[in-house]
Every structure is written in C-alpha cells, then in structure tokens.
Design an enzyme around this catalytic site. Structure first.
Site, mmCIF file in Angstrom:
data_model
loop_
_atom_site.group_PDB
_atom_site.id
_atom_site.type_symbol
_atom_site.label_atom_id
_atom_site.label_comp_id
_atom_site.label_asym_id
_atom_site.label_seq_id
_atom_site.Cartn_x
_atom_site.Cartn_y
_atom_site.Cartn_z
ATOM 1 C CG HIS A 128 -0.222 0.386 2.493
ATOM 2 N ND1 HIS A 128 0.460 -0.552 3.226
ATOM 3 C CD2 HIS A 128 -0.064 1.556 3.164
ATOM 4 C CE1 HIS A 128 0.995 0.014 4.281
ATOM 5 N NE2 HIS A 128 0.705 1.305 4.270
HETATM 6 C C1 UD1 Z 1 -1.894 6.076 5.197
HETATM 7 C C2 UD1 Z 1 -0.592 6.660 5.730
HETATM 8 C C3 UD1 Z 1 0.488 5.591 5.677
HETATM 9 C C4 UD1 Z 1 0.051 4.318 6.393
HETATM 10 C C5 UD1 Z 1 -1.286 3.862 5.849
HETATM 11 C C6 UD1 Z 1 -1.791 2.698 6.661
HETATM 12 C C7 UD1 Z 1 -0.300 9.064 5.335
HETATM 13 C C8 UD1 Z 1 0.358 10.073 4.502
HETATM 14 N N1 UD1 Z 1 -0.169 7.787 4.935
HETATM 15 O O1 UD1 Z 1 -1.665 5.730 3.851
HETATM 16 O O2 UD1 Z 1 1.656 6.074 6.317
HETATM 17 O O3 UD1 Z 1 1.019 3.319 6.177
HETATM 18 O O4 UD1 Z 1 -2.239 4.934 5.952
HETATM 19 O O5 UD1 Z 1 -2.753 1.955 5.986
HETATM 20 O O6 UD1 Z 1 -0.914 9.390 6.307
HETATM 21 N N2 UD1 Z 1 -9.091 4.799 1.045
HETATM 22 C C9 UD1 Z 1 -10.338 4.231 0.976
HETATM 23 N N3 UD1 Z 1 -10.948 3.917 2.156
HETATM 24 C C10 UD1 Z 1 -10.402 4.125 3.365
HETATM 25 C C11 UD1 Z 1 -9.128 4.709 3.407
HETATM 26 C C12 UD1 Z 1 -8.470 5.038 2.248
HETATM 27 O O7 UD1 Z 1 -10.892 4.024 -0.101
HETATM 28 O O8 UD1 Z 1 -11.024 3.791 4.390
HETATM 29 C C13 UD1 Z 1 -8.395 5.112 -0.226
HETATM 30 C C14 UD1 Z 1 -8.747 6.483 -0.763
HETATM 31 O O9 UD1 Z 1 -8.813 6.398 -2.160
HETATM 32 C C15 UD1 Z 1 -7.518 7.298 -0.396
HETATM 33 C C16 UD1 Z 1 -6.408 6.263 -0.478
HETATM 34 O O10 UD1 Z 1 -7.007 5.052 -0.029
HETATM 35 O O11 UD1 Z 1 -7.327 8.382 -1.234
HETATM 36 C C17 UD1 Z 1 -5.211 6.591 0.353
HETATM 37 O O12 UD1 Z 1 -5.568 6.840 1.707
HETATM 38 P P1 UD1 Z 1 -4.622 7.756 2.643
HETATM 39 O O13 UD1 Z 1 -5.159 7.759 4.008
HETATM 40 O O14 UD1 Z 1 -4.387 9.065 1.975
HETATM 41 O O15 UD1 Z 1 -3.246 7.043 2.587
HETATM 42 P P2 UD1 Z 1 -2.868 5.542 2.855
HETATM 43 O O16 UD1 Z 1 -2.273 4.980 1.618
HETATM 44 O O17 UD1 Z 1 -3.992 4.819 3.476
HETATM 45 N N1 UDP Z 2 -3.756 -5.251 8.706
HETATM 46 C C1 UDP Z 2 -5.066 -5.663 8.875
HETATM 47 N N2 UDP Z 2 -5.774 -6.028 7.767
HETATM 48 C C2 UDP Z 2 -5.254 -6.021 6.514
HETATM 49 C C3 UDP Z 2 -3.911 -5.590 6.364
HETATM 50 C C4 UDP Z 2 -3.193 -5.197 7.482
HETATM 51 O O1 UDP Z 2 -5.576 -5.709 9.990
HETATM 52 O O2 UDP Z 2 -5.964 -6.352 5.557
HETATM 53 C C5 UDP Z 2 -2.993 -4.858 9.893
HETATM 54 C C6 UDP Z 2 -1.649 -5.508 10.048
HETATM 55 O O3 UDP Z 2 -1.760 -6.795 10.603
HETATM 56 C C7 UDP Z 2 -0.929 -4.515 10.948
HETATM 57 C C8 UDP Z 2 -1.478 -3.185 10.484
HETATM 58 O O4 UDP Z 2 -2.693 -3.479 9.781
HETATM 59 O O5 UDP Z 2 -1.310 -4.712 12.296
HETATM 60 C C9 UDP Z 2 -0.510 -2.502 9.567
HETATM 61 O O6 UDP Z 2 -1.111 -1.397 8.991
HETATM 62 P P1 UDP Z 2 -0.762 -0.886 7.539
HETATM 63 O O7 UDP Z 2 -0.018 -1.923 6.795
HETATM 64 O O8 UDP Z 2 -2.020 -0.365 6.956
HETATM 65 O O9 UDP Z 2 0.146 0.398 7.837
HETATM 66 P P2 UDP Z 2 1.670 0.597 8.232
HETATM 67 O O10 UDP Z 2 1.992 -0.282 9.368
HETATM 68 O O11 UDP Z 2 2.497 0.318 7.026
HETATM 69 O O12 UDP Z 2 1.729 2.045 8.565
#
Ligand code: UD1
Ligand code: UDP
Length: 357
Positions: free
Chosen positions: A202
C-alpha cells in the site's frame, strides 16, 4: 490524568487498542478518543474498534483522505476546538501518518504536552510523507516513546539529548497487541489453502510509481504460480491497479482488507510474509515468519540486521531468491527485540508519573 488520543488510520487503531486496554484497567486515567476520519471504510476502521474492544471515538472528525495539505489542514481545524474544550493533561499520537502530524502540531501550538508513540524511526528517505510526519512530530513532542534501540540511537544522533523533551525506550506497542491476540485468530471467510504467502502492499512509494508497481505485480503473479499468495488489498492499491489496468493472476487470492483477528489467523499459518507495511514487518517476526520487505529502506533495521527481514526493494530476482530461501522457514529468536509485550503499561506509567504529563 486526562489524555486525548488522536488517531485516524488503520495501524493507529491497532496500536491504540493496547493503550486503551491498559487505561481501562486504571481508575486514575481518563481517555478521550478523537478519530480524524482519515480511514473510513468499515474494513479499514470500524472493524478494529469492534474486534479489539477499543472505546468508540468521542469525536469523529470525518476528514476523509485527500491531498496532503487539505487533509492535514482540515484535521487541525477539527482537532483544535476539541482540545480547547477537553483541556487534557496531554495528547497521545501514534506512528507517522498525516493524522499523527495534525494531532501533534495542533496540540503543541496551544501549549499542550504531546506524547509520540513510535518515536525515533527513520528511513532517511525524505520523499516519504511518513518520514516528514515522523521527524516533525518527534521534534515537537514532549515524551518520545521509542520502540527499539535503533530508534533511540537515531534521536540521540539528531541531538535530542539537548532538547526539552524526554526520550524513553519502551518496546513496541504492536508486540503487546500480538501477544494479547496471538491465540484469538479468526478464520477469514474466503477459502484458504494449506500453505501460502501472506502479502500486503500500500505504500505510496510503490503504488504511485507505475514502474515499481508493475515490477511488484510481476513478482506476485509469478510467485502465485507456485505457491498461493493471499493478498488483502488496501483500497489505495486497488484503485491504482484498476487505473493502470495491471492484471493480477487468477492464482492470486486477492481479498478486501481483513480485520486484525483474521490477520492473526493468516500470520499463524502462512509460510512467509511479503509486504511494504511497517506494522506487518514486525508482526511477521512476532509470529515467527520471515519477511521480504518490498521497499528500499526500512525503519525496523534490527530485523534486517538479525536476518529476519530481507530488504528486496522491487528487484524481481532478489524477491524470488528470498522467497526460495525463506518460504516455510520458521524464525526462532531469543533476542527479545521490541520488549515483552508490556509497552502500553510502561507508556502509561511514564505519562502518569513524575516527568510525565
Ligand atoms: C496512510 C498513511 C500511511 C500508512 C497507511 C496505513 C499518510 C500520509 N499515509 O496511507 O503512512 O502506512 O495509511 O494503511 O498518512 N481509502 C479508501 N478507504 C479508506 C481509506 C483510504 O478508499 O477507508 C483510499 C482512498 O482512495 C484514499 C487512499 O485510499 O485516497 C489513500 O488513503 P490515505 O489515508 O491518503 O493514505 P494511505 O495509503 O492509506
Ligand atoms: N492489517 C489488517 N488487515 C489487513 C492488512 C493489514 O488488519 O488487511 C494490519 C496488520 O496486521 C498490521 C497493520 O494493519 O497490524 C498494519 O497497517 P498498515 O499496513 O495499513 O500500515 P503501516 O503499518 O504500514 O503504517
């Protein structure tokens, strides 16, 4: 003591579960939870509150993910009146997302104390939004809780010994969560093969770079021809794959994001983890699985040093070689990296004690 916890993204709910449970066991601490709304789908947010008994947020700001400035600014606008009204002794933020920075910056500007859980991590890659969020949050935090010795060393190198703050190495709060839930895994609803690779993807550095994403899809597709690959897909990645029309092989088991208890189930049964997630790199270790990290840097350097994590970038040959070497090879570790699963209590005791909030 009254604290306000500010969270908004999936990994923060999981980390907060440990601290909220520790708080619930004490009568002298009150927690107010503010959810920024950065993650909002049921399977990216609500499922964790349900599964992990996290108290429902007292405030839901509904700031859905958007452009960085827009998202961070609107979060700050939502957080400020809450903090002014609640007047907490301190504010807790987790990790490195935009919700982390928005919470820390808003609190500090109105002279509230800030505790940063997961302080001191560095990738030394300033093009990552997470690196910017971490560095800025660390610099203004009053209490910095480091999950590892390497994180503590990073802060010392940056001169934190001379700043008006307190740095504590307390272990990793995600270890608390893994220890608590390790025997409570829940079988996912989709059919699961006997043996498989667990993969997630992601990070913006991979999804927003078409070349990198293509190389990763190529590797995942090829691995899945020999070994099933379970890929719970983050919505960001799904959107990018659709936009670029990148085909995932039918042999890949692609699912919606799953809950934490389903992840525990998958982690206890998989033969290997391939990921760009920060949290999952450590969970692979907690559950005795080798991890191939498809990034060019990691903040969890000790896992690489000890040989539990292979930093493969998006190099097809390196990913394949590590898959061949490490699939179904259990990790046996006695270094006790990241503490013993009592990090939440240590954080809480520090916040409530002398020199805390
Ligand atoms: C964010 C964090 C990242 C973290 C990740 C965990 C920032 C800059 N990034 O990245 O550090 O590792 O969360 O998962 O804060 N979206 C949905 N539904 C949701 C959430 C997101 O559809 O419930 C989609 C939307 O299109 C959105 C995209 O995901 O634009 C990205 O979401 P965003 O929160 O901006 O960044 P993440 O990639 O989730
Ligand atoms: N995780 C989850 N469901 C999923 C993928 C990840 O519960 O489908 C959990 C994972 O086990 C870990 C956390 O989400 O506990 C990690 O979050 P993510 O990878 O979104 O973000 P990051 O740690 O890279 O910031």
């Amino acid at each position: 003591m009254k604290i306000v916890t500010i969270l908004g993204a999936r990994p923060q709910f999981i980390k907060a579960a440990a601290l909220s449970r520790a708080i619930a066991s004490r009568s002298d601490v009150q927690e107010v939870i503010v959810h920024t709304g950065q993650h909002y789908d049921d399977n990216m947010s609500d499922v964790f509150f349900r599964q992990m008994d996290i108290p429902l947020p007292d405030y839901q700001l509904n700031v859905a993910s958007s452009f960085h400035g827009d998202m961070t600014g609107r979060m700050m606008m939502g957080i400020e009146p809450v903090l002014l009204k609640e007047k907490p002794d301190g504010v807790v933020v987790y990790g490195d997302t935009n919700s982390t920075l928005a919470g820390a910056l808003t609190a500090k500007k109105i002279h509230l104390k800030v505790a940063h859980v997961e302080a001191g991590l560095r990738s030394f890659n300033m093009s990552m939004p997470e690196e910017i969020n971490r560095i800025l949050t660390d610099r203004i935090a009053d209490l910095l809780f480091c999950p590892s010795r390497d994180a503590l060393n990073n802060l010392q190198r940056e001169g934190f010994d001379h700043f008006a703050c307190a740095v504590h190495e307390v272990g990793d709060i995600m270890k608390d969560v893994a220890v608590y839930y390790k025997d409570r895994g829940v079988k996912p609803v989709f059919p699961l093969p006997e043996s498989f690779v667990l993969a997630t993807l992601h990070r913006a550095e991979n999804t927003d770079d078409a070349g990198r994403l293509k190389r990763l899809v190529h590797a995942f597709n090829d691995i899945s021809m020999e070994t099933p690959v379970v890929l719970p897909l983050h919505p960001r990645t799904r959107a990018r794959l659709d936009k670029l029309s990148l085909p995932l092989n039918k042999s890949l088991i692609v699912t919606e994001p799953v809950g934490y208890l389903e992840m525990v189930y998958l982690l206890t049964r998989c033969g290997l983890v391939i990921t760009d997630s920060g949290g999952l790199q450590k969970e692979a270790y907690f559950f005795g699985r080798h991890c191939i990290t498809v990034r060019d840097q990691t903040e969890w350097t000790e896992l690489v040093t000890h040989g539990y994590n292979t930093l493969a970038g998006v190099d097809y040959d390196a990913i394949m070689a590590a898959r061949n070497q490490f699939f179904a090879r259990e990790i046996v570790s006695n270094e006790g990296l990241y503490g013993i699963g009592r990090t939440a209590e240590r954080i809480l005791d520090t916040m409530a004690g002398t020199g805390g909030f």
